[in-house]
Design an enzyme around this catalytic site. Structure first.
Site, short mmCIF file in Angstrom:
data_model
loop_
_atom_site.label_atom_id
_atom_site.label_comp_id
_atom_site.label_asym_id
_atom_site.label_seq_id
_atom_site.Cartn_x
_atom_site.Cartn_y
_atom_site.Cartn_z
N ASP A 3 0.88 -1.16 0.00
CA ASP A 3 0.00 0.00 0.00
C ASP A 3 0.92 1.22 0.00
OD1 ASP A 3 -2.06 1.76 0.00
OD2 ASP A 3 -3.15 0.87 1.67
C1 BGC Z 1 -4.97 3.44 0.03
C2 BGC Z 1 -5.05 2.47 -1.13
C3 BGC Z 1 -4.81 3.21 -2.42
C4 BGC Z 1 -3.48 3.92 -2.35
C5 BGC Z 1 -3.16 4.72 -3.59
C6 BGC Z 1 -3.69 4.22 0.01
O1 BGC Z 1 -3.67 5.20 1.00
O2 BGC Z 1 -5.08 2.73 1.25
O3 BGC Z 1 -6.30 1.84 -1.16
O4 BGC Z 1 -4.90 2.33 -3.50
O5 BGC Z 1 -3.48 4.82 -1.25
O6 BGC Z 1 -3.97 5.84 -3.67
#
Ligand code: BGC
Length: 752
Positions: A232
């Site tokens: 993530d």
């Molecule tokens: C979120 C993800 C997301 C990523 C990119 C993160 O903070 O938890 O779900 O895909 O950011 O935006």
């Protein structure tokens, strides 16, 4: 930059190049290696629409995105219980991803809704792992059919937003295996997602991004993931550790810091170069498999996708109540009925959640306009409340009551304001805003023929339900929600949804109440003390009353279920149970029913939930039509995770198979006998006398030893079954001493 058709062999890369490859080039792109002709590919959000930033991909933050169809959120898609429809949504998502030259769409999310308070529940499917897995698999299969990848997220135990980047989910293995992992497992084993995204949080103290058990033992060795594991965004705390644990790609890039740390770790011997090679090879493979779509992006039919978004929004709308008023239900609206609409949300719709998933829609339908268009007439309207709860509400209520009093039926549109729920924080209560409830009360006093329509990403409690004979829950239904709701109210489509999560009476009734979102601190912890009793597993096992049960949802017709039958073949790990039930549409309209199959195991070594969903089928039938629905259950559907043996086991005995229209509306059940597998734990000094006694090998041995020893004092006899043999030997009870016990253990182990 020019792309390669074939995979660059990892052997051609220097240590520095390999290290550069396993962390991103910038916020959304993988590294490029100019010298090897290797271009970047782009990964962007997700999950219910493409969020491709307009600005340069190296700009951080929630920037404006190119227009894309905002499909219903996972809360609505999950409520469809329709894997084929969800797959078609996935195909459309994939087509738009491809047309925009993005290679991986960051979704879907299949985390379990542990508490209705989680601010991101709109992005997740269900409180149930079986349903989450099936809907997630439909989406991934659809997305990937377009030649682009999905990213299954957030792996794992990311069930809250509070402190999500550090908190440690303290959860026992059985609960992980039975509740929090199976949706991921099903999607991985059936669809092979191109990527899996690890979560920010820690699990039992270890960050998901550097947990070899999670990323390698479970994900690859047990489930056979072939694709790549991406972090993530910002979840990596120690890049070399992550590579060693099985993480292949860190996103976003860290301006070379991670690469430098990885190079140093390889040079110092802390990180095996073979581990880096494995990760770099997976990045190369991902870049290679993205090339055909990049070479031929094609176009996406945005008009057709809007129509699909509308179909899906209706299919995921759940008709919670439709109690007759003056002898007839209010929905579908009677032709010619004088209609009034109350509620700011009917003209200023809220149709998606906030955070990384927020899409720039191609168009937005609102209910008020859609109703006016369908009816070809002006629909009387009063806002009733302000979405931000401003001062003007008393006057707005008066006006709403006046508009309502002149109508045959009044549709009151209520819901959560955008500020109430989002990625990044959790809710603290389950109430609708007080000004909205006050507006409902004012309307109901003027005209009791009220239909409440709801738009909210997470569950709201409904102490006001007695004011509304009809209630339609639409969740956050995407950009076409307004026209879809008009279709449903007017009966042009049925409300096809069933609850993917229980609606409780009160927050204090919820399974994790008091233990969500956990104890603050640095680092914080959250204890999953309710164990496997999550969602309806909790309410049903504890026989608690709920507002609306899991699986519930009314349509515009009626269905009858005949008695189910079940046929067992095989035994133990090869057992199969074929469940069949005939379902008949006994109403006057075509409609669909979700036939739900629950498994109950009344007697078991461990405490099991009263019932668990293990199969379902959505069938569409004409009036009078009937069909036999079959669902085949396998060993896994009867199993539990044995905490001592640390594997799935089928415990022999009676199982009850229940078939119904919700977890509380069971239309029939059938009992089957299943031959299980032996569940004996290996015996040792720490096993209790009781465990020895019931063991098929150890039992006779220990009885023989007891018979040969001195008689046990009558007062003690009742207590010693619970004592570990080590203690009996140490106290000299029954004639055991450490030597004779060691001999007994050796004999038992040798005999198997
Ligand atoms: C979120 C993800 C997301 C990523 C990119 C993160 O903070 O938890 O779900 O895909 O950011 O935006």
């Amino acid at each position: 930059m020019a792309s390669h058709e074939t995979t660059t062999p990892v052997a051609d890369l220097t240590l520095e190049e390999k290290a550069a490859l396993v962390s991103g080039r910038d916020f959304w792109r993988t590294a490029q290696l100019e010298g090897h002709g290797l271009g970047s590919i782009m990964l962007t959000d997700g999950p219910h629409g493409l969020r491709k930033q307009v600005a340069d991909p190296d700009r951080i933050g929630l920037e404006a995105a190119v227009p894309a169809t905002c499909f219903p959120t996972a809360a609505t898609l999950g409520s469809t219980w329709d894997v084929d429809l969800v797959r078609r949504v996935g195909e459309a998502l994939g087509a738009q991803t491809r047309a925009n030259q993005v290679s991986v769409l960051l979704g879907p999310g299949v985390n379990i809704k542990r508490s209705p308070l989680c601010g991101r529940n709109f992005e997740y499917v269900s409180e149930d792992p079986y349903l989450s897995g099936r809907i997630g698999a439909g989406l991934v299969a659809g997305i990937q059919s377009a030649g682009v990848g999905a990213s299954l997220k957030h792996f794992a135990a990311n069930n809250q937003e509070t402190d999500r980047m550090r908190v440690s989910a303290e959860v026992d293995e059985r609960t992980l295996r039975e509740i929090y992992l199976p949706a991921f497992e099903h999607v991985v084993t059936t669809t092979q997602p191109w990527t899996v995204m690890c979560s920010y949080n820690r699990i039992n103290g270890v960050h998901a991004s550097r947990d070899p058990w999670l990323l390698t033992t479970v994900l690859r060795e047990e489930w056979g993931l072939e694709g790549l594991v991406v972090s993530d965004w910002g979840a990596v705390v120690d890049a070399p550790d992550s590579v060693a644990a099985g993480l292949d790609l860190e996103m976003p890039g860290t301006a070379g810091r991670s690469a430098a740390a990885i190079v140093a770790a390889v040079r110092s011997g802390r990180l095996a170069e073979a581990d880096l090679d494995t990760a770099a090879t997976r990045v190369l493979a991902l870049v290679a498999r993205a090339q055909p779509a990049l070479a031929e992006p094609g176009t996406a039919d945005l008009d057709a996708h809007h129509v699909l978004a509308r179909e899906a929004a209706a299919a995921g709308s759940v008709l919670l109540a439709n109690t007759p008023v003056d002898g007839a239900p209010l929905l579908p609206l009677a032709p010619g009925a004088r209609l009034a609409v109350v509620g700011e949300l009917a003209r200023s719709p809220r149709y998606q959640g906030a955070g990384s998933s927020q899409v720039t829609p191609t168009q937005v339908d609102d209910l008020l306009t859609a109703l006016g268009e369908r009816l070809g007439a002006h629909v009387p309207f009063a806002p009733g409340y302000t979405v931000d709860g401003g001062d003007a509400d008393a006057a707005l209520r008066e006006d709403a009551a006046r508009v309502a009093s002149g109508a045959d039926v009044v549709v009151v549109f209520l819901g959560l304001p955008a500020a109430a729920e989002s990625e990044g924080f959790d809710r603290t209560h389950l109430d609708l805003p007080a000004n909205q409830v006050a507006a409902l009360e004012a309307v109901a006093a003027a005209n009791p023929r009220v239909v409440v329509v709801l738009a909210n990403g997470g569950v709201v409690t409904m102490p006001w339900a007695h004011h509304a004979p009809a209630i339609l829950e639409t969740w956050l239904g995407g950009q076409a929600a307004g026209s879809a709701i008009a279709d449903v109210l007017l009966g042009l489509r049925e409300p096809g949804g069933r609850l993917a999560e229980t609606i409780p009476h009160r927050l204090v009734d919820t399974p994790s109440f008091g233990a969500f979102p956990g104890d603050p601190g640095r680092p914080g912890t959250v204890r999953y003390g309710e164990g496997v009793l999550v969602g309806y597993r909790w309410y049903d096992t504890r026989e608690m009353d709920v507002a609306f049960p899991f699986g519930h949802g009314l349509g515009y017709t009626r269905f009858e279920f005949a008695s189910p039958t079940a046929t067992v073949t095989g035994a133990g790990r090869d057992v199969e149970v074929r469940v069949a039930v005939r379902v008949t549409n006994t109403g006057t309209r075509t409609g669909s029913e979700v036939v739900q199959v629950y498994v109950a195991d009344p007697e078991s070594q461990v405490t099991r939930p009263t019932r668990e969903l293990k199969g379902f089928a959505k069938v569409r039938l004409e009036p009078g039509e009937s069909r036999e629905v079959t669902v085949t259950l396998g060993a896994r559907d009867l199993s539990y995770w044995h905490p001592g043996l640390r594997r799935w086991v089928v415990e022999g005995g009676a199982f009850r198979i229940e078939v119904g229209a919700s977890s509380r509306d069971l239309r029939g059940s059938v009992e089957v006998q299943v031959d299980g597998e032996p569940l004996w734990l290996p015996l040792d000094e720490d096993s209790t006398l009781g465990e020895w006694r019931v063991h098929p090998v150890g039992g006779p041995l220990v009885e023989r030893a007891l018979a040969a020893g001195p008689a046990v004092d009558a007062g003690l006899a009742a207590m010693i079954d619970e004592m570990p043999m080590r203690l009996l030997a140490s106290f000299g009870i029954g004639g055991f001493d450490p030597q004779s016990l060691a001999a007994l253990v050796a004999e038992a182990q040798a005999a198997g």
